[in-house]
Design a protein around this motif. Structure first.
Motif, PDB file in Angstrom:
ATOM      1  N   ASN A 245       1.806   8.570  89.204  1.00  0.00           N
ATOM      2  CA  ASN A 245       2.553   9.678  88.344  1.00  0.00           C
ATOM      3  C   ASN A 245       2.185   9.755  87.782  1.00  0.00           C
ATOM      4  O   ASN A 245       1.814   9.923  86.824  1.00  0.00           O
ATOM      5  CB  ASN A 245       3.414   8.189  88.178  1.00  0.00           C
ATOM      6  CG  ASN A 245       4.697   9.252  87.464  1.00  0.00           C
ATOM      7  OD1 ASN A 245       4.370  10.483  87.480  1.00  0.00           O
ATOM      8  ND2 ASN A 245       5.894   8.541  87.056  1.00  0.00           N
TER       9      ASN A 245
ATOM     10  N   ASP B  53       2.881  13.520  86.922  1.00  0.00           N
ATOM     11  CA  ASP B  53       3.085  14.415  85.536  1.00  0.00           C
ATOM     12  C   ASP B  53       3.195  12.905  84.726  1.00  0.00           C
ATOM     13  O   ASP B  53       2.294  13.596  83.300  1.00  0.00           O
ATOM     14  CB  ASP B  53       4.621  14.332  85.755  1.00  0.00           C
ATOM     15  CG  ASP B  53       5.167  15.517  86.123  1.00  0.00           C
ATOM     16  OD1 ASP B  53       3.578  16.366  86.864  1.00  0.00           O
ATOM     17  OD2 ASP B  53       6.133  15.852  87.456  1.00  0.00           O
ATOM     18  N   GLU B  54       4.219  11.990  84.376  1.00  0.00           N
ATOM     19  CA  GLU B  54       3.667  11.021  83.135  1.00  0.00           C
ATOM     20  C   GLU B  54       2.366  10.755  82.957  1.00  0.00           C
ATOM     21  O   GLU B  54       1.767  10.548  81.417  1.00  0.00           O
ATOM     22  CB  GLU B  54       4.261   9.033  84.252  1.00  0.00           C
ATOM     23  CG  GLU B  54       4.306   8.612  82.738  1.00  0.00           C
ATOM     24  CD  GLU B  54       4.668   8.759  82.065  1.00  0.00           C
ATOM     25  OE1 GLU B  54       4.305   8.235  80.703  1.00  0.00           O
ATOM     26  OE2 GLU B  54       5.126   9.596  81.173  1.00  0.00           O
TER      27      GLU B  54
ATOM     28  N   ARG C 212       0.450  13.255  80.381  1.00  0.00           N
ATOM     29  CA  ARG C 212       1.409  13.508  78.470  1.00  0.00           C
ATOM     30  C   ARG C 212       1.250  12.566  78.629  1.00  0.00           C
ATOM     31  O   ARG C 212       1.407  11.996  77.187  1.00  0.00           O
ATOM     32  CB  ARG C 212       2.528  14.191  79.407  1.00  0.00           C
ATOM     33  CG  ARG C 212       3.277  13.199  79.477  1.00  0.00           C
ATOM     34  CD  ARG C 212       4.667  14.104  79.881  1.00  0.00           C
ATOM     35  NE  ARG C 212       5.938  12.930  80.452  1.00  0.00           N
ATOM     36  CZ  ARG C 212       6.170  13.190  81.590  1.00  0.00           C
ATOM     37  NH1 ARG C 212       6.000  14.758  82.212  1.00  0.00           N
ATOM     38  NH2 ARG C 212       7.210  12.255  82.304  1.00  0.00           N
ATOM     39  N   SER C 213       0.291  11.260  79.033  1.00  0.00           N
ATOM     40  CA  SER C 213       0.422   9.840  78.561  1.00  0.00           C
ATOM     41  C   SER C 213      -0.946   9.644  77.192  1.00  0.00           C
ATOM     42  O   SER C 213      -2.096  10.738  77.715  1.00  0.00           O
ATOM     43  CB  SER C 213       0.651   9.093  79.489  1.00  0.00           C
ATOM     44  OG  SER C 213      -0.433   8.811  80.649  1.00  0.00           O
TER      45      SER C 213
ATOM     46  N   TYR D 283      -2.556   1.560  79.879  1.00  0.00           N
ATOM     47  CA  TYR D 283      -1.615   2.370  79.847  1.00  0.00           C
ATOM     48  C   TYR D 283      -0.314   1.440  79.357  1.00  0.00           C
ATOM     49  O   TYR D 283       0.013   0.277  79.899  1.00  0.00           O
ATOM     50  CB  TYR D 283      -0.926   2.744  81.441  1.00  0.00           C
ATOM     51  CG  TYR D 283       0.500   3.487  81.189  1.00  0.00           C
ATOM     52  CD1 TYR D 283       0.440   4.601  81.635  1.00  0.00           C
ATOM     53  CD2 TYR D 283       1.140   2.812  82.156  1.00  0.00           C
ATOM     54  CE1 TYR D 283       2.106   5.727  81.634  1.00  0.00           C
ATOM     55  CE2 TYR D 283       2.635   3.740  82.272  1.00  0.00           C
ATOM     56  CZ  TYR D 283       2.933   4.633  82.151  1.00  0.00           C
ATOM     57  OH  TYR D 283       4.060   5.154  81.996  1.00  0.00           O
TER      58      TYR D 283
ATOM     59  N   GLY E 253       3.049   3.153  79.183  1.00  0.00           N
ATOM     60  CA  GLY E 253       4.317   3.886  78.167  1.00  0.00           C
ATOM     61  C   GLY E 253       6.101   3.408  79.815  1.00  0.00           C
ATOM     62  O   GLY E 253       5.224   2.277  79.866  1.00  0.00           O
ATOM     63  N   ASP E 254       6.947   3.744  79.452  1.00  0.00           N
ATOM     64  CA  ASP E 254       7.490   3.639  79.413  1.00  0.00           C
ATOM     65  C   ASP E 254       7.812   3.507  81.343  1.00  0.00           C
ATOM     66  O   ASP E 254       8.863   2.384  81.904  1.00  0.00           O
ATOM     67  CB  ASP E 254       9.196   3.804  79.078  1.00  0.00           C
ATOM     68  CG  ASP E 254       8.928   3.526  77.718  1.00  0.00           C
ATOM     69  OD1 ASP E 254       8.938   2.481  76.898  1.00  0.00           O
ATOM     70  OD2 ASP E 254       9.961   4.308  77.202  1.00  0.00           O
ATOM     71  N   GLU E 255       7.629   4.302  82.235  1.00  0.00           N
ATOM     72  CA  GLU E 255       7.253   4.784  83.161  1.00  0.00           C
ATOM     73  C   GLU E 255       6.189   4.255  84.412  1.00  0.00           C
ATOM     74  O   GLU E 255       5.728   4.051  84.075  1.00  0.00           O
ATOM     75  CB  GLU E 255       7.398   6.509  83.101  1.00  0.00           C
ATOM     76  CG  GLU E 255       9.147   6.993  82.773  1.00  0.00           C
ATOM     77  CD  GLU E 255       9.084   8.274  83.507  1.00  0.00           C
ATOM     78  OE1 GLU E 255       8.159   9.145  84.296  1.00  0.00           O
ATOM     79  OE2 GLU E 255       8.773   9.539  82.563  1.00  0.00           O
TER      80      GLU E 255
ATOM     81  N   ALA F 167       3.297   3.712  86.663  1.00  0.00           N
ATOM     82  CA  ALA F 167       2.083   4.660  86.674  1.00  0.00           C
ATOM     83  C   ALA F 167       1.751   5.069  88.579  1.00  0.00           C
ATOM     84  O   ALA F 167       1.418   6.270  88.391  1.00  0.00           O
ATOM     85  CB  ALA F 167       1.252   4.524  84.916  1.00  0.00           C
TER      86      ALA F 167
END
Length: 230
Positions: A106, A108-109, A112-113, A170, A172-174, A176
């Protein structure tokens, strides 16, 4: 040291033979025998130095061992390499009951993380390399922390795979990293699919070498099809 020496040789030999090579202060200001001085110049910096990224990406593309991982922006390209490697594996081992895996990042995610301080992406200039342009290549690496000179011989090489590194770093919510697994017996069908879309050995490796490789691959593909009974 293990990564620096091959990159230094690649840079010097490319330049010596009149090949276009990206400028870098990390290795260009030292002669061929100045490896000790060169190491002192990079030992207290994060690795890979920014000005050496494109050199490392080019070297990786032509088979020099680096920490970089190859990715592509185009799923057809990923499917092509998965299928060809699987068919080669079938010919080498005769096994048709294994799986082939495609990883999808991912981008894009992760860009920016918070992990973007350590997970670096390198997109080499496509204009200089028709292979990279055809393959829509992008490379990634996990940046090493600086180490002092006293510890340089004590530090062991970290071979933790990226999926485990992301699992630990990591939050994040999405998602990866996606792991796509399919039977190796589907390799020929997958290759046929991408070939129909215009992604062949000749198109992904522009020039006579790509055409010749595609011609030579036909025997390997036929052997794999025979093993698969397709």
């Amino acid at each position: 040291m293990a990564e620096l020496e091959p990159l230094r040789r690649f840079y010097l030999k490319s330049n010596e033979n009149g090949l276009k090579i990206y400028p870098t202060d990390t290795v260009s200001t030292f002669d061929e025998f100045a490896i000790d001085e060169l190491i002192k110049g990079v030992i207290n910096k994060s690795w890979i130095p920014n000005d050496l990224e494109n050199v490392a990406a080019l070297a990786q593309h032509y088979g020099v061992m680096t920490r970089l991982l190859d990715w592509t922006f185009n799923f057809n390209v990923a499917f092509y390499f998965a299928a060809v490697n699987a068919l080669n594996n079938i010919c080498d081992t005769g096994a048709s009951d294994k799986s082939m895996v495609i990883w999808a990042l991912n981008y894009d995610e992760l860009s920016r993380s918070s992990v973007n301080k350590s997970l670096k992406f390198v997109i080499p200039p496509y204009i200089d390399n028709p292979n990279l342009k055809a393959q829509k290549g992008i490379l990634s690496y996990w940046k090493s922390d600086p180490i002092n000179e006293e510890d340089m011989y004590k530090k062991r090489i970290d071979r933790t795979p990226l999926n485990e590194i992301l699992q630990d770093n990591y939050s994040g919510d999405e998602i990866a990293l996606y792991k796509i697994e399919m039977p190796i017996s589907e390799a020929y069908k997958l290759l046929t699919f991408v070939n129909t879309n215009g992604y062949t050995t000749a198109s992904l490796f522009p020039g006579y070498n790509g055409v010749a490789s595609e011609c030579n691959e036909s025997e390997m593909i036929n052997r794999a099809r025979h093993i698969l009974g397709q």
